[in-house]
Design an enzyme around this catalytic site. Sequence first.
Site, mmCIF file in Angstrom:
data_model
loop_
_atom_site.group_PDB
_atom_site.id
_atom_site.type_symbol
_atom_site.label_atom_id
_atom_site.label_comp_id
_atom_site.label_asym_id
_atom_site.label_seq_id
_atom_site.Cartn_x
_atom_site.Cartn_y
_atom_site.Cartn_z
ATOM 1 N N GLU A 1 86.446 57.237 37.763
ATOM 2 C CA GLU A 1 86.075 58.606 37.391
ATOM 3 C C GLU A 1 86.835 59.617 38.254
ATOM 4 O OE1 GLU A 1 81.536 58.261 35.701
ATOM 5 O OE2 GLU A 1 81.811 58.493 37.859
ATOM 6 N N ASP B 1 83.508 62.323 35.580
ATOM 7 C CA ASP B 1 82.451 61.920 34.668
ATOM 8 C C ASP B 1 82.394 62.871 33.471
ATOM 9 O OD1 ASP B 1 79.920 60.387 34.011
ATOM 10 O OD2 ASP B 1 79.077 62.401 34.288
ATOM 11 N N GLU C 1 84.520 62.436 41.382
ATOM 12 C CA GLU C 1 83.713 61.577 40.509
ATOM 13 C C GLU C 1 82.895 62.427 39.547
ATOM 14 O OE1 GLU C 1 81.092 58.937 42.663
ATOM 15 O OE2 GLU C 1 82.660 58.651 44.173
#
Length: 168
Positions: A124, A52, A48
């Site tokens: 993500e 991102d 994640e």
Amino acid sequence: MSAPNSQTLKLQDKLGYYFQKEELLKQALTHKSFAYETQCNSHNESLEFLGDAVLGFLVTDYIYKYFPNLTEGSQSKIKAFLVSAETLSTLATALQIPEFLRLGHGTEKTGGRQNDALAANALEAVIAAIYLDQGIEFANNFLKPLYKPLLQQIKESPALVEDHKMAL
């Protein structure tokens, strides 16, 4: 490389991307509640984090190219909308990613598959998995068709960014 199982193959069909290293997809879909319950060594939080950053970079590039004459402030508002949890959750749900999440029993029972934050985080993680699997161009090729309609909507109606809950 092992043969893909039918569940992950189904998701890869929906994503329009087929993994060279399917274990990256498996990790991207593994919530920490599942990892803790099963003593699995990996879950999707690190992905994640990376996803991102990859998403932020690519979306910034799209904005720079799509809206070259806007002020930095306006570009920042567009970026905030495009990478928001709401937008990511909507995209993840459209791709049916929540259906494929590996969740712990408690998270499953408390509606984890309908949790917008988990959906956004999973997207993500999938972006990072694609990036790690085959690089930035493949991540870009995955994201561009997801974001092109949103960019076009913003171009046609900039007010969507001001009230992004209505836009979705």
